[in-house]
Design a protein around this motif. Structure first.
Motif, PDB file in Angstrom:
ATOM      1  N   GLY A  17     -72.847  12.109 -54.685  1.00 59.95           N
ATOM      2  CA  GLY A  17     -71.334  12.043 -54.849  1.00 59.95           C
ATOM      3  C   GLY A  17     -70.446  10.627 -55.282  1.00 59.95           C
ATOM      4  O   GLY A  17     -70.937   9.504 -54.936  1.00 59.95           O
ATOM      5  N   LYS A  18     -69.502  11.273 -54.942  1.00 58.04           N
ATOM      6  CA  LYS A  18     -68.584   9.674 -55.200  1.00 58.04           C
ATOM      7  C   LYS A  18     -67.829   9.151 -54.238  1.00 58.04           C
ATOM      8  O   LYS A  18     -67.920  10.539 -53.542  1.00 58.04           O
ATOM      9  CB  LYS A  18     -67.669   9.844 -56.033  1.00 58.04           C
ATOM     10  CG  LYS A  18     -66.576   8.874 -56.477  1.00 58.04           C
ATOM     11  CD  LYS A  18     -65.199   9.766 -56.801  1.00 58.04           C
ATOM     12  CE  LYS A  18     -63.807   8.586 -57.382  1.00 58.04           C
ATOM     13  NZ  LYS A  18     -63.081   8.917 -58.002  1.00 58.04           N
ATOM     14  N   GLY A  19     -67.960   8.201 -53.617  1.00 55.80           N
ATOM     15  CA  GLY A  19     -67.400   7.957 -52.597  1.00 55.80           C
ATOM     16  C   GLY A  19     -66.382   8.546 -51.974  1.00 55.80           C
ATOM     17  O   GLY A  19     -64.852   8.402 -52.903  1.00 55.80           O
ATOM     18  N   GLY A  20     -65.280   8.745 -50.849  1.00 58.57           N
ATOM     19  CA  GLY A  20     -63.688   8.811 -50.573  1.00 58.57           C
ATOM     20  C   GLY A  20     -63.336   7.740 -50.437  1.00 58.57           C
ATOM     21  O   GLY A  20     -63.832   5.939 -51.279  1.00 58.57           O
ATOM     22  N   ARG A  21     -62.139   7.787 -51.088  1.00 59.83           N
ATOM     23  CA  ARG A  21     -60.659   7.274 -51.197  1.00 59.83           C
ATOM     24  C   ARG A  21     -60.194   6.510 -49.667  1.00 59.83           C
ATOM     25  O   ARG A  21     -60.391   7.694 -49.217  1.00 59.83           O
ATOM     26  CB  ARG A  21     -59.339   7.700 -51.956  1.00 59.83           C
ATOM     27  CG  ARG A  21     -59.576   7.908 -53.359  1.00 59.83           C
ATOM     28  CD  ARG A  21     -58.689   8.266 -53.488  1.00 59.83           C
ATOM     29  NE  ARG A  21     -58.099   9.777 -53.099  1.00 59.83           N
ATOM     30  CZ  ARG A  21     -57.515  10.510 -53.164  1.00 59.83           C
ATOM     31  NH1 ARG A  21     -56.292  10.484 -54.634  1.00 59.83           N
ATOM     32  NH2 ARG A  21     -56.857  11.529 -52.620  1.00 59.83           N
ATOM     33  N   GLY A  22     -60.035   5.098 -49.511  1.00 60.61           N
ATOM     34  CA  GLY A  22     -59.484   4.197 -48.061  1.00 60.61           C
ATOM     35  C   GLY A  22     -58.173   5.145 -48.056  1.00 60.61           C
ATOM     36  O   GLY A  22     -57.800   5.403 -49.767  1.00 60.61           O
ATOM     37  N   GLY A  40     -57.434   4.758 -42.613  1.00 60.09           N
ATOM     38  CA  GLY A  40     -58.975   4.682 -42.104  1.00 60.09           C
ATOM     39  C   GLY A  40     -59.911   4.922 -43.196  1.00 60.09           C
ATOM     40  O   GLY A  40     -59.397   4.819 -44.926  1.00 60.09           O
ATOM     41  N   ASP A  41     -61.125   4.510 -43.106  1.00 62.87           N
ATOM     42  CA  ASP A  41     -62.367   4.232 -44.778  1.00 62.87           C
ATOM     43  C   ASP A  41     -62.442   6.141 -45.238  1.00 62.87           C
ATOM     44  O   ASP A  41     -63.015   6.647 -44.389  1.00 62.87           O
ATOM     45  CB  ASP A  41     -63.302   3.509 -44.113  1.00 62.87           C
ATOM     46  CG  ASP A  41     -62.913   1.971 -43.840  1.00 62.87           C
ATOM     47  OD1 ASP A  41     -62.421   1.253 -44.240  1.00 62.87           O
ATOM     48  OD2 ASP A  41     -64.334   1.853 -43.080  1.00 62.87           O
ATOM     49  N   GLY A 129     -59.958   1.362 -46.086  1.00 68.68           N
ATOM     50  CA  GLY A 129     -58.046   1.465 -45.851  1.00 68.68           C
ATOM     51  C   GLY A 129     -57.843   0.368 -45.296  1.00 68.68           C
ATOM     52  O   GLY A 129     -58.441  -0.637 -45.237  1.00 68.68           O
ATOM     53  N   ASN A 130     -56.348   0.593 -45.625  1.00 71.79           N
ATOM     54  CA  ASN A 130     -55.777  -0.745 -45.903  1.00 71.79           C
ATOM     55  C   ASN A 130     -55.512  -1.210 -44.890  1.00 71.79           C
ATOM     56  O   ASN A 130     -55.509  -2.682 -45.026  1.00 71.79           O
ATOM     57  CB  ASN A 130     -54.077   0.169 -45.891  1.00 71.79           C
ATOM     58  CG  ASN A 130     -53.509   0.619 -44.807  1.00 71.79           C
ATOM     59  OD1 ASN A 130     -53.646   0.748 -44.402  1.00 71.79           O
ATOM     60  ND2 ASN A 130     -52.078   1.046 -45.361  1.00 71.79           N
ATOM     61  N   TRP A 131     -55.979  -1.307 -42.928  1.00 74.70           N
ATOM     62  CA  TRP A 131     -56.666  -2.007 -42.183  1.00 74.70           C
ATOM     63  C   TRP A 131     -57.174  -2.943 -41.965  1.00 74.70           C
ATOM     64  O   TRP A 131     -56.608  -4.149 -42.211  1.00 74.70           O
ATOM     65  CB  TRP A 131     -56.117  -1.017 -41.182  1.00 74.70           C
ATOM     66  CG  TRP A 131     -57.432  -1.059 -40.515  1.00 74.70           C
ATOM     67  CD1 TRP A 131     -58.896   0.609 -41.223  1.00 74.70           C
ATOM     68  CD2 TRP A 131     -59.073  -1.663 -39.620  1.00 74.70           C
ATOM     69  NE1 TRP A 131     -59.935   0.575 -41.033  1.00 74.70           N
ATOM     70  CE2 TRP A 131     -59.875  -0.233 -40.044  1.00 74.70           C
ATOM     71  CE3 TRP A 131     -58.645  -2.538 -39.228  1.00 74.70           C
ATOM     72  CZ2 TRP A 131     -60.754  -1.457 -39.564  1.00 74.70           C
ATOM     73  CZ3 TRP A 131     -60.291  -3.258 -38.838  1.00 74.70           C
ATOM     74  CH2 TRP A 131     -60.749  -2.490 -38.644  1.00 74.70           C
ATOM     75  N   HIS A 132     -58.180  -3.269 -43.218  1.00 69.61           N
ATOM     76  CA  HIS A 132     -58.678  -3.895 -43.559  1.00 69.61           C
ATOM     77  C   HIS A 132     -58.115  -5.690 -44.182  1.00 69.61           C
ATOM     78  O   HIS A 132     -59.061  -6.292 -44.243  1.00 69.61           O
ATOM     79  CB  HIS A 132     -60.367  -4.013 -44.325  1.00 69.61           C
ATOM     80  CG  HIS A 132     -61.496  -2.628 -43.855  1.00 69.61           C
ATOM     81  ND1 HIS A 132     -62.480  -2.906 -43.160  1.00 69.61           N
ATOM     82  CD2 HIS A 132     -61.046  -1.291 -43.569  1.00 69.61           C
ATOM     83  CE1 HIS A 132     -62.927  -2.106 -42.389  1.00 69.61           C
ATOM     84  NE2 HIS A 132     -62.041  -1.204 -43.057  1.00 69.61           N
ATOM     85  N   PHE A 133     -56.512  -4.965 -44.846  1.00 66.99           N
ATOM     86  CA  PHE A 133     -56.628  -6.338 -45.858  1.00 66.99           C
ATOM     87  C   PHE A 133     -55.360  -6.441 -44.762  1.00 66.99           C
ATOM     88  O   PHE A 133     -54.661  -7.268 -45.705  1.00 66.99           O
ATOM     89  CB  PHE A 133     -56.016  -5.122 -47.039  1.00 66.99           C
ATOM     90  CG  PHE A 133     -56.887  -4.730 -47.852  1.00 66.99           C
ATOM     91  CD1 PHE A 133     -58.564  -5.554 -47.986  1.00 66.99           C
ATOM     92  CD2 PHE A 133     -57.357  -3.762 -47.743  1.00 66.99           C
ATOM     93  CE1 PHE A 133     -59.482  -4.589 -49.215  1.00 66.99           C
ATOM     94  CE2 PHE A 133     -58.433  -2.594 -48.578  1.00 66.99           C
ATOM     95  CZ  PHE A 133     -59.734  -3.521 -48.730  1.00 66.99           C
ATOM     96  N   GLN A 145     -58.568   0.649 -51.241  1.00 64.09           N
ATOM     97  CA  GLN A 145     -59.834   0.921 -52.292  1.00 64.09           C
ATOM     98  C   GLN A 145     -59.946   2.206 -52.505  1.00 64.09           C
ATOM     99  O   GLN A 145     -60.520   3.093 -51.489  1.00 64.09           O
ATOM    100  CB  GLN A 145     -60.743  -0.124 -51.311  1.00 64.09           C
ATOM    101  CG  GLN A 145     -61.073  -1.417 -51.741  1.00 64.09           C
ATOM    102  CD  GLN A 145     -62.295  -1.992 -51.266  1.00 64.09           C
ATOM    103  OE1 GLN A 145     -63.064  -1.466 -50.164  1.00 64.09           O
ATOM    104  NE2 GLN A 145     -62.750  -2.794 -51.627  1.00 64.09           N
ATOM    105  N   PRO A 146     -60.028   2.041 -53.798  1.00 64.32           N
ATOM    106  CA  PRO A 146     -60.983   4.061 -54.166  1.00 64.32           C
ATOM    107  C   PRO A 146     -62.724   4.397 -53.996  1.00 64.32           C
ATOM    108  O   PRO A 146     -63.289   2.965 -54.073  1.00 64.32           O
ATOM    109  CB  PRO A 146     -60.544   3.959 -55.269  1.00 64.32           C
ATOM    110  CG  PRO A 146     -60.766   2.589 -56.243  1.00 64.32           C
ATOM    111  CD  PRO A 146     -60.415   1.786 -54.964  1.00 64.32           C
TER     112      PRO A 146
END
Length: 329
Positions: A17-22, A40-41, A129-133, A145-146
């Motif tokens: 499976g492909k990872g989900g988008r942040g 969220g991630d 998710g954008n909270w990491h950045f 991140q995608p």
């Protein structure tokens, strides 16, 4: 196990499976000014997992289902919510199954233990998710991140039969007949060469409710290791047998020569096969009287234990079982 249900070679297509988008979310709430990023991630994509199962003897269950796709991971949400991980796909296989890459023909791994899990393809990681950045100089990042793509490919599965005893002999040496007499297996029996086209397995009942597994390997001829007859396709099954039971018919022109040819083909395929325990059985002895048996005994090859049997007359079978059991234990 019937011949048609024995499948020992199969190709499958698998994709993880492909990872989900942040999530790229900015917190919005009454009386909370400039809540900031809280995306969220994404969740992990599902793995493709191979699991060993001691109750399976063949790859027949994969004959009509050859595509396996794991679930994609869920996307991240607000309030730093992580997306769901994708569901894994589990492929049960019998013990002794080898996985090869179809492009390189390299062996990837082998499943030998019950309940053993091996990840064939890992699922893609979820994006952040954008909270990491967020940082003092970038307090409202509007990017995330995608998810990472999953993996996919074609794989070849080969089964090497796990049996206590493997029957080795020329076509029409009486291997299938012996298996049908001392086990409940019902292999195909006829008076022409290469009657057996697939390995047959049977459980031999011994004294005090004990038992061992016997495998009937399709007939070997001179040059089999080079691809003649049914070729080396079935020789790999002999690698997993603890004891090799050589069957030579009593009406053979030269028992020593026939035994030597069989040994030579095994040596060419894999020299380690000669390190296994060997037992020589002279089959179809119902056509011999005691005087002829004594003559043949004097001419038998040295260094290998032997026994005279007749599957039709059911003579010598208990002695055969005793010798095999002693070797196995």
């Amino acid at each position: 196990m019937t011949e048609g249900n024995f499948v020992d070679y199969i190709k499958i297509y698998a994709s993880s499976g492909k990872g989900g988008r942040g999530s790229m979310h900015l917190h919005r709430e009454k009386f909370v000014a400039k809540g900031g990023p809280d995306g969220g991630d994404g969740g992990r994509g599902g793995h493709v997992i191979v699991r060993g199962d001691k109750n399976m003897w063949t790859l027949f269950h994969l004959k009509f289902k050859r595509h396996f796709r794991a679930e994609h991971g869920g996307d991240g949400g607000s309030s730093r919510s992580t997306g769901n991980d994708g569901n894994d796909v589990i492929i049960p296989v019998p013990l002794g199954t080898i996985f090869r890459d179809t492009e390189t023909d390299d062996i990837l791994f082998e499943v030998t233990e019950d309940g053993e899990d091996v990840i064939l393809l890992e699922g893609g990681k979820g994006g952040k998710g954008n909270w990491h950045f967020k940082s003092p100089t970038n307090q409202t990042p509007r990017y995330a991140q995608p998810g990472i793509d999953g993996q996919d490919g074609w794989y070849r599965m080969e089964l090497k039969v796990l049996a206590d005893v493997g029957l080795v002999g020329f076509p029409n040496a009486g291997k299938s007949t012996l298996l049908s007499v001392i086990t409940a297996a019902k292999p195909k029996i006829a008076d022409y060469a290469f009657t057996t086209l697939k390995p047959n397995l049977g459980i031999v009942e011994y004294r005090n409710h004990q038992s061992f597994v016997m495998a009937d390997i399709p007939g070997i001829i001179e040059g089999a290791s080079e691809g003649k007859g049914l070729g080396h396709y079935f020789l790999r099954h002999i690698e997993r047998n603890s004891v090799l039971l050589f069957l030579v018919a009593a009406d053979s022109d030269d028992i020593n020569k026939e035994y030597g040819i069989l040994l030579n083909e095994l040596r060419k395929h894999n020299p380690e096969l000669l390190d296994k325990q060997h037992l020589l059985a002279i089959s179809k002895c119902d056509m011999l009287d005691e005087e002829l048996q004594e003559e043949i005994k004097q001419e038998l090859p040295k260094g290998v234990d032997s026994v005279f049997i007749s599957s039709v007359a059911q003579t010598g079978l208990m002695e055969l079982k005793d010798k095999i059991w002693k070797m196995l234990n």
